[in-house]
Design a protein around this motif. Structure first.
Motif, PDB file in Angstrom:
ATOM      1  N   LYS A 144       4.833  -4.253  -3.541  1.00 26.87           N
ATOM      2  CA  LYS A 144       3.683  -4.653  -2.718  1.00 26.87           C
ATOM      3  C   LYS A 144       3.310  -3.540  -1.737  1.00 26.87           C
ATOM      4  O   LYS A 144       2.139  -3.307  -1.472  1.00 26.87           O
ATOM      5  CB  LYS A 144       3.986  -5.954  -1.986  1.00 26.87           C
ATOM      6  CG  LYS A 144       4.103  -7.150  -2.928  1.00 26.87           C
ATOM      7  CD  LYS A 144       4.543  -8.395  -2.175  1.00 26.87           C
ATOM      8  CE  LYS A 144       4.660  -9.591  -3.079  1.00 26.87           C
ATOM      9  NZ  LYS A 144       5.902  -9.669  -3.828  1.00 26.87           N
ATOM     10  N   ILE A 145       4.314  -2.856  -1.213  1.00 23.43           N
ATOM     11  CA  ILE A 145       4.043  -1.723  -0.321  1.00 23.43           C
ATOM     12  C   ILE A 145       3.393  -0.600  -1.124  1.00 23.43           C
ATOM     13  O   ILE A 145       2.426   0.015  -0.667  1.00 23.43           O
ATOM     14  CB  ILE A 145       5.323  -1.246   0.396  1.00 23.43           C
ATOM     15  CG1 ILE A 145       5.922  -2.382   1.244  1.00 23.43           C
ATOM     16  CG2 ILE A 145       5.019  -0.022   1.276  1.00 23.43           C
ATOM     17  CD1 ILE A 145       7.295  -2.075   1.817  1.00 23.43           C
ATOM     18  N   PHE A 146       3.907  -0.329  -2.337  1.00 26.35           N
ATOM     19  CA  PHE A 146       3.273   0.677  -3.202  1.00 26.35           C
ATOM     20  C   PHE A 146       1.781   0.369  -3.355  1.00 26.35           C
ATOM     21  O   PHE A 146       0.933   1.256  -3.182  1.00 26.35           O
ATOM     22  CB  PHE A 146       3.891   0.683  -4.605  1.00 26.35           C
ATOM     23  CG  PHE A 146       5.252   1.315  -4.729  1.00 26.35           C
ATOM     24  CD1 PHE A 146       5.826   2.059  -3.722  1.00 26.35           C
ATOM     25  CD2 PHE A 146       5.954   1.168  -5.913  1.00 26.35           C
ATOM     26  CE1 PHE A 146       7.074   2.637  -3.873  1.00 26.35           C
ATOM     27  CE2 PHE A 146       7.205   1.746  -6.080  1.00 26.35           C
ATOM     28  CZ  PHE A 146       7.761   2.479  -5.056  1.00 26.35           C
ATOM     29  N   ALA A 147       1.465  -0.865  -3.699  1.00 24.64           N
ATOM     30  CA  ALA A 147       0.065  -1.249  -3.928  1.00 24.64           C
ATOM     31  C   ALA A 147      -0.770  -1.017  -2.672  1.00 24.64           C
ATOM     32  O   ALA A 147      -1.900  -0.519  -2.754  1.00 24.64           O
ATOM     33  CB  ALA A 147      -0.013  -2.701  -4.370  1.00 24.64           C
ATOM     34  N   ARG A 148      -0.217  -1.347  -1.530  1.00 25.44           N
ATOM     35  CA  ARG A 148      -0.926  -1.149  -0.260  1.00 25.44           C
ATOM     36  C   ARG A 148      -1.198   0.330  -0.002  1.00 25.44           C
ATOM     37  O   ARG A 148      -2.177   0.693   0.641  1.00 25.44           O
ATOM     38  CB  ARG A 148      -0.107  -1.781   0.877  1.00 25.44           C
ATOM     39  CG  ARG A 148      -0.839  -1.866   2.186  1.00 25.44           C
ATOM     40  CD  ARG A 148      -0.193  -2.821   3.185  1.00 25.44           C
ATOM     41  NE  ARG A 148       1.244  -2.781   3.298  1.00 25.44           N
ATOM     42  CZ  ARG A 148       1.938  -1.896   4.003  1.00 25.44           C
ATOM     43  NH1 ARG A 148       1.322  -0.931   4.654  1.00 25.44           N
ATOM     44  NH2 ARG A 148       3.251  -1.971   4.070  1.00 25.44           N
ATOM     45  N   MET A 149      -0.332   1.194  -0.527  1.00 27.66           N
ATOM     46  CA  MET A 149      -0.474   2.636  -0.344  1.00 27.66           C
ATOM     47  C   MET A 149      -1.350   3.278  -1.438  1.00 27.66           C
ATOM     48  O   MET A 149      -1.507   4.484  -1.475  1.00 27.66           O
ATOM     49  CB  MET A 149       0.900   3.314  -0.368  1.00 27.66           C
ATOM     50  CG  MET A 149       1.824   2.888   0.742  1.00 27.66           C
ATOM     51  SD  MET A 149       1.144   3.331   2.355  1.00 27.66           S
ATOM     52  CE  MET A 149       1.819   2.030   3.348  1.00 27.66           C
ATOM     53  N   GLY A 150      -1.876   2.463  -2.358  1.00 24.02           N
ATOM     54  CA  GLY A 150      -2.744   2.995  -3.413  1.00 24.02           C
ATOM     55  C   GLY A 150      -1.997   3.479  -4.636  1.00 24.02           C
ATOM     56  O   GLY A 150      -2.568   4.188  -5.468  1.00 24.02           O
ATOM     57  N   MET A 151      -0.737   3.107  -4.773  1.00 22.14           N
ATOM     58  CA  MET A 151       0.067   3.503  -5.934  1.00 22.14           C
ATOM     59  C   MET A 151       0.137   2.305  -6.875  1.00 22.14           C
ATOM     60  O   MET A 151       0.698   1.267  -6.521  1.00 22.14           O
ATOM     61  CB  MET A 151       1.461   3.947  -5.498  1.00 22.14           C
ATOM     62  CG  MET A 151       1.429   5.126  -4.542  1.00 22.14           C
ATOM     63  SD  MET A 151       3.061   5.775  -4.107  1.00 22.14           S
ATOM     64  CE  MET A 151       3.693   4.531  -3.000  1.00 22.14           C
TER      65      MET A 151
END
Length: 125
Positions: free
Chosen positions: A44-51
């Motif tokens: 979820k953090i990855f997604a928030r960072m655009g990954m």
């Protein structure tokens, strides 16, 4: 409708799109812990960072099983990947999560990262 979704996906993957293959060699007994962290919070953090997570795997080969996590991320560009990883490393949620989950020892002993571009004959992922 499906063709519109495929077209939208193809447009989202511009000429600068790169894929990052990451291989984590884990410390003994840490695979279940890192999988839980990825499953519940880290992705979820990855997604928030655009990954964008493309896929996550664990090997079935006996020599790697239980000690390895392999995953593939999609980034808009190499530069976007660099910026995303810098933001990720400094993100307060990530810093706190890593500190809490690794209080009894680091999960990753060594990691490898390889950036790749799709060939013109590759199916879109």
């Amino acid at each position: 409708m499906i063709s519109a979704m495929l077209e939208e996906s193809a447009q989202a993957q511009g000429s600068e799109t790169v894929y990052e293959l990451r291989i984590y060699h884990l410390n003994e007994g840490k695979q279940d812990l890192i999988l839980d962290r990825f499953r519940t919070k880290e992705t979820k953090i990855f997604a928030r960072m655009g990954m964008h997570g493309v896929g996550y795997w664990v090997p079935t080969e006996e020599s790697l099983a239980g000690r390895t996590l392999i995953y593939l991320l999609r980034h808009e560009s190499r530069e976007a990947a660099k910026v995303s990883w810098e933001k990720f490393a400094a993100d307060p949620e990530w810093v706190a999560l890593k500190a809490e989950t690794e209080k009894d020892g680091a999960f990753v002993n060594k990691h490898e990262s390889t950036f790749m571009k799709l060939t013109d004959f590759s199916p879109k992922v």
